[in-house]
Design a protein around this motif. Sequence first.
Motif, PDB file in Angstrom:
ATOM      1  N   VAL A   1     -14.867 -29.333   2.479  1.00 12.09           N
ATOM      2  CA  VAL A   1     -16.319 -29.251   2.596  1.00 12.09           C
ATOM      3  C   VAL A   1     -16.739 -29.841   3.932  1.00 12.09           C
ATOM      4  N   ARG A   2     -17.520 -29.080   4.681  1.00 11.06           N
ATOM      5  CA  ARG A   2     -18.151 -29.601   5.900  1.00 11.06           C
ATOM      6  C   ARG A   2     -19.654 -29.647   5.636  1.00 11.06           C
TER       7      ARG A   2
ATOM      8  N   GLY B   1     -22.510 -33.614   9.022  1.00 12.03           N
ATOM      9  CA  GLY B   1     -21.305 -33.834   9.817  1.00 12.03           C
ATOM     10  C   GLY B   1     -20.121 -34.372   9.043  1.00 12.03           C
ATOM     11  N   LEU B   2     -20.344 -34.833   7.823  1.00 11.04           N
ATOM     12  CA  LEU B   2     -19.248 -35.344   6.995  1.00 11.04           C
ATOM     13  C   LEU B   2     -18.297 -34.211   6.611  1.00 11.04           C
TER      14      LEU B   2
ATOM     15  N   GLY C   1     -29.045 -26.903   9.697  1.00 14.36           N
ATOM     16  CA  GLY C   1     -27.719 -26.540  10.150  1.00 14.36           C
ATOM     17  C   GLY C   1     -26.955 -25.759   9.113  1.00 14.36           C
ATOM     18  N   LEU C   2     -25.660 -25.676   9.320  1.00  9.08           N
ATOM     19  CA  LEU C   2     -24.782 -24.869   8.471  1.00  9.08           C
ATOM     20  C   LEU C   2     -23.760 -25.764   7.800  1.00  9.08           C
ATOM     21  N   SER C   3     -23.618 -25.624   6.485  1.00 12.52           N
ATOM     22  CA  SER C   3     -22.545 -26.300   5.778  1.00 12.52           C
ATOM     23  C   SER C   3     -21.531 -25.250   5.315  1.00 12.52           C
ATOM     24  N   TYR C   4     -20.323 -25.717   5.043  1.00  9.56           N
ATOM     25  CA  TYR C   4     -19.236 -24.791   4.707  1.00  9.56           C
ATOM     26  C   TYR C   4     -18.348 -25.436   3.668  1.00  9.56           C
TER      27      TYR C   4
ATOM     28  N   PHE D   1     -16.168 -38.941   8.939  1.00 10.84           N
ATOM     29  CA  PHE D   1     -17.600 -39.168   8.942  1.00 10.84           C
ATOM     30  C   PHE D   1     -18.192 -38.837  10.313  1.00 10.84           C
ATOM     31  N   ALA D   2     -19.491 -38.630  10.328  1.00  6.76           N
ATOM     32  CA  ALA D   2     -20.164 -38.221  11.558  1.00  6.76           C
ATOM     33  C   ALA D   2     -20.039 -39.270  12.662  1.00  6.76           C
ATOM     34  N   ASN D   3     -19.878 -40.541  12.289  1.00  6.10           N
ATOM     35  CA  ASN D   3     -19.778 -41.612  13.286  1.00  6.10           C
ATOM     36  C   ASN D   3     -18.362 -41.799  13.813  1.00  6.10           C
ATOM     37  N   GLY D   4     -17.407 -40.992  13.358  1.00  4.57           N
ATOM     38  CA  GLY D   4     -16.034 -41.079  13.843  1.00  4.57           C
ATOM     39  C   GLY D   4     -15.074 -41.791  12.920  1.00  4.57           C
TER      40      GLY D   4
END
Length: 232
Positions: free
Chosen positions: A146-147, A151-152, A126-129, A172-175
């Motif tokens: 930072v992304r 997903g964090l 995937g892509l981080s930013y 966090f990715a889990n919400g």
Amino acid sequence: MSGTITVHDDDAGRPDYAYRTAMSGIFYDIPYTSYLLDYDQREENPWASIETSYGLYGFFPALDTVRVTWDDGSATLRAISYVFAIGGSAAGIASDTYTTFDAQGRTESVVVFVERAYAVGPQLSGLSYSQTEYDPATGNLDYSYVRHIDGLIEAKDFNAAAGLIDYAYSVFANGRSLAQDYDAQGRLDYVVDRLADGRMIVTDYDLLNQHTWDSYQIAYSASGQIDSVVVG
């Protein structure tokens, strides 16, 4: 074999643009443009000059950097790195970095896109930013975002004059989300932890010694009722 050619403005005689050529490989003598410098001598654009350089990956040229110097003296630099296929040619962009400078050449911000892809294996693709803002006068961090590929998301705000963190926020990715507030000395002062199931934990630290406790933590249920209180 390579060479640089400079073309001058017909009216003023000033350099208008310049370019350098190079050969594309050991076995194939195919010339390509390795460097290009364009000046806005007639002031038709918002930029004063654009410098573009290309690198050779395998037998194929690809963009390395682009530096734009604007009319006010500030500048933007784009730098690219690549992932490679078998044989050494560039297969795609690995990272794409944009850096901005003020008129004095001091860094204002850095934005980085990172692409990561795997054909097999457990690794994430995937892509981080990331985006980082600086105070040019001090060089200290002002803001960062930072992304991550997993997903964090992490955002931080800094006191640019002192270089200390003011506030941090994570998703966090889990919400789950985590908000952290800091005092003027960079010490953690207040935390709000919102869990993915709707529960919330709030922690306050007595940094000024105003209370008999050092920390005071309240846990709330998903419906907003107090579940527990912990005094430390």
